[in-house]
Design a protein around this motif. Structure first.
Motif, mmCIF file in Angstrom:
data_model
loop_
_atom_site.group_PDB
_atom_site.id
_atom_site.type_symbol
_atom_site.label_atom_id
_atom_site.label_comp_id
_atom_site.label_asym_id
_atom_site.label_seq_id
_atom_site.Cartn_x
_atom_site.Cartn_y
_atom_site.Cartn_z
ATOM 1 N N LEU A 189 1.517 -32.926 74.987
ATOM 2 C CA LEU A 189 2.335 -31.986 75.738
ATOM 3 C C LEU A 189 3.665 -31.717 75.061
ATOM 4 N N ALA A 190 4.059 -32.620 74.162
ATOM 5 C CA ALA A 190 5.327 -32.428 73.462
ATOM 6 C C ALA A 190 5.198 -31.414 72.313
ATOM 7 N N ARG A 191 3.911 -30.973 72.000
ATOM 8 C CA ARG A 191 3.718 -29.992 70.910
ATOM 9 C C ARG A 191 4.268 -28.627 71.301
ATOM 10 N N ASP A 192 4.677 -27.852 70.256
ATOM 11 C CA ASP A 192 5.198 -26.510 70.539
ATOM 12 C C ASP A 192 4.064 -25.488 70.623
ATOM 13 N N GLU A 193 4.402 -24.209 70.898
ATOM 14 C CA GLU A 193 3.432 -23.131 71.100
ATOM 15 C C GLU A 193 2.686 -22.804 69.815
ATOM 16 N N VAL A 194 3.344 -22.898 68.655
ATOM 17 C CA VAL A 194 2.703 -22.574 67.364
ATOM 18 C C VAL A 194 1.580 -23.547 67.086
ATOM 19 N N TRP A 195 1.848 -24.826 67.358
ATOM 20 C CA TRP A 195 0.805 -25.835 67.102
ATOM 21 C C TRP A 195 -0.391 -25.611 68.001
ATOM 22 N N ILE A 196 -0.062 -25.280 69.248
ATOM 23 C CA ILE A 196 -1.170 -25.038 70.201
ATOM 24 C C ILE A 196 -2.019 -23.835 69.758
ATOM 25 N N GLN A 197 -1.353 -22.759 69.302
ATOM 26 C CA GLN A 197 -2.088 -21.559 68.863
ATOM 27 C C GLN A 197 -2.944 -21.875 67.630
ATOM 28 N N THR A 198 -2.381 -22.702 66.737
ATOM 29 C CA THR A 198 -3.129 -23.103 65.549
ATOM 30 C C THR A 198 -4.367 -23.888 65.926
#
Length: 418
Positions: free
Chosen positions: A62-71
Motif C-alpha cells: 500500500l505504500a507503493r505509488d501510482e506509477v508502480w501500480i500502473q507498471t
C-alpha cells in the motif's frame, strides 16, 4: 457572574467531551469493521492465490505509488495475454495432435516403421543413382546431337527430296503393280464409258452408264426416274442387251484410233427383247450399217429374219452335216460349210476414190467430235481408212475447206460446218 460563566463553560466542555467520546467510539467501530474487512480480504487473497499475505507485506504494497501500480498492472495484463495466447496455441496443437493420431498412415510399431523407412531410403538412393545415369546419357546424347547438326540437315534435305517419291509410292506403288494397274484400268474404263454412253444415247436415251468411285464396277443412271442410280443387275433382258451392245460399240470406237473395226457380229441375244426394244436395236444396227460397217447377226428371231434382206442360212442336214443356203441366189448354190468358210477368207475389193474416202473421212471426224475430240491425227485416220498416203492426200484435196490441217492432225472447219 464568574460562577455562571464557569458553569456554562463546564456544560460546554462536558457536551464537547461527550461528542468527542461518541466520535471516538464511532471511529473505533469503523476501525474494527475495517480491520475485519481487511482480514477477510487477506484470507480470500490467500485462498485465491495460494500465497499467504502478512500485514507488513500489505503495508509495504500500500505504500507503493501510482506509477508502480500502473507498471504492475501492465505486467499483469501482458502475462494474461501471454497466458491466453499460450492456451490458444495449446488448443491448436492439441487439435493437430488429435488429427495426426486420427490420420496416421499406420498403426505399426516404431521398429516396423523404421524398417520400412530404411527400405524406402535404399530404393530412393537407387532411383537417384538411376537418375544420375539417365542424366549422363541425356547429356551425352545432347552433345552428340550438337555434333551431328550438319548430318541432320543433310538427312532433312534428302528426306525432302524423297517426299514426292514417297507420296507417289503411296498412290501408285505396290509390289505387284496392282495400284497402277487399277488406275490405268479405271482410266481406260472411263474412256470406254464415254464412247458407250454416246452409243447408248442412240439406243436407249433413258440410261447412262457410270463407274463407281475407286472401283471397276458399273451402275446405271435412270434418267426417267430422276437420275436414280441402279445396279446393272436390275436391268431386264432387253435393257441388258442394249447396254451390252452400247459397250461393244464403245469398245470399237475406243480402239478406232489404232485399228479400224469394219465388221460387227452379234450372236443371239435378240430373243429376250420385246418388240419395241427389238425395233430400237434394229434401228441402231441399221445406223451402223449406214456408217459403212458390216453388221452380222446370228439369230433365230423371225422378226429379224424378215427385216434383214441379205441372209445366209445354215441348214442342218442328215448325218450331222450342215450346208449353207443363200436365199435369193439364182443358181441355188449349196456348198459344204467347210468349203464356204475357206472361201470367205478372200478380202473384198476396196474403193479408194477421193469422193468415197473424203466422205468416210468426214464421218470419222464427226464421230470423234461427238466423242469429245475436235482433232484426230492424220496417221490414225489413214490407218482407219486403210488407204495409202497418196489416196489420203487426194481425199483431203477433194474436201477442200471442209477440213482444216492442224499440224499433224485434222479437224472439221467450224466456219463452214459439216
Amino acid at each position: 457572574n464568574a460562577k455562571t460563566d464557569a458553569d456554562r463553560l463546564l456544560v460546554a466542555s462536558t457536551s464537547e467531551c461527550e461528542t468527542k467520546t461518541q466520535a471516538a467510539e464511532l471511529s473505533q467501530a469503523e476501525l474494527t469493521a475495517a480491520t475485519a474487512s481487511r482480514e477477510r480480504w487477506m484470507d480470500a487473497f490467500t485462498v485465491r492465490t495460494g500465497t499467504p499475505l502478512t500485514l507488513q507485506e500489505l503495508d509495504g504494497l500500500l505504500a507503493r505509488d501510482e506509477v508502480w501500480i500502473q507498471t504492475e498492472r501492465d505486467a499483469l495484463r501482458q502475462l494474461d495475454e501471454a497466458v491466453t495466447a499460450a492456451e490458444s496455441a495449446c488448443q491448436v496443437y492439441a487439435e493437430q495432435l488429435q488429427q495426426h493420431v486420427n490420420t496416421q498412415p499406420t498403426q505399426d510399431e516404431e521398429q516396423a516403421v523404421l524398417t520400412a523407412l530404411q527400405a524406402i531410403s535404399e530404393e530412393l538412393n537407387g532411383a537417384k543413382s538411376n537418375l544420375s545415369s539417365a542424366q549422363a546419357v541425356i547429356l551425352s546424347d545432347d552433345t552428340r546431337r550438337v555434333q551431328n547438326v550438319e548430318l541432320m540437315e543433310q538427312i532433312r534435305q534428302q528426306d525432302a527430296k524423297a517426299d514426292p517419291w514417297r507420296k507417289l509410292n503411296e498412290l501408285l506403288g505396290s509390289s505387284d503393280g496392282a495400284k497402277f494397274r487399277m488406275i490405268a484400268q479405271r482410266r481406260t474404263l472411263d474412256l470406254l464409258l464415254r464412247y458407250a454412253n454416246h452409243q447408248l444415247n442412240n439406243l436407249a436415251v433413258r440410261y447412262r452408264l457410270e463407274r463407281l468411285p475407286e472401283s471397276l464396277n458399273l451402275i446405271v443412271i435412270d434418267r426417267d426416274m430422276g437420275d436414280e442410280r441402279r445396279s446393272i443387275h436390275s436391268l431386264s433382258g432387253g435393257e441388258s442387251f442394249l447396254v451390252s451392245l452400247a459397250l461393244a460399240l464403245g469398245l470399237a470406237s475406243l480402239t478406232s484410233n489404232r485399228l479400224r473395226i469394219e465388221s460387227l457380229f452379234i450372236d443371239e441375244g435378240f430373243g429376250s427383247l420385246d418388240p419395241e426394244t427389238l425395233n430400237t436395236a434394229m434401228s441402231a444396227l441399221m445406223h451402223l450399217e449406214a456408217q459403212g460397217r458390216k453388221v452380222g447377226v446370228i439369230s433365230h428371231v423371225t422378226e429379224m429374219t424378215d427385216a434383214i434382206s441379205v441372209q445366209i442360212k445354215v441348214v442342218k442336214g442328215r448325218g450331222g452335216a450342215s450346208r449353207i443356203v443363200v436365199p435369193g441366189d439364182q443358181t441355188s448354190a449349196e456348198v459344204e460349210l467347210s468349203a464356204v468358210m475357206a472361201d470367205t477368207t478372200a478380202e473384198p475389193a476396196r474403193n479408194d476414190s477421193p469422193e468415197i474416202l473424203g466422205n468416210r473421212l468426214v464421218e470419222l471426224l464427226q464421230r470423234e467430235l461427238q466423242a469429245g475430240k475436235d482433232r484426230v491425227s492424220s496417221k490414225s485416220l489413214r490407218d482407219e481408212l486403210g488407204c495409202d498416203p497418196k489416196a489420203f492426200k487426194a481425199a483431203q484435196a477433194w474436201l477442200g475447206g471442209r477440213i482444216v490441217v492442224d499440224g499433224r492432225s485434222l479437224k472439221l472447219n467450224d466456219a463452214i460446218g459439216t
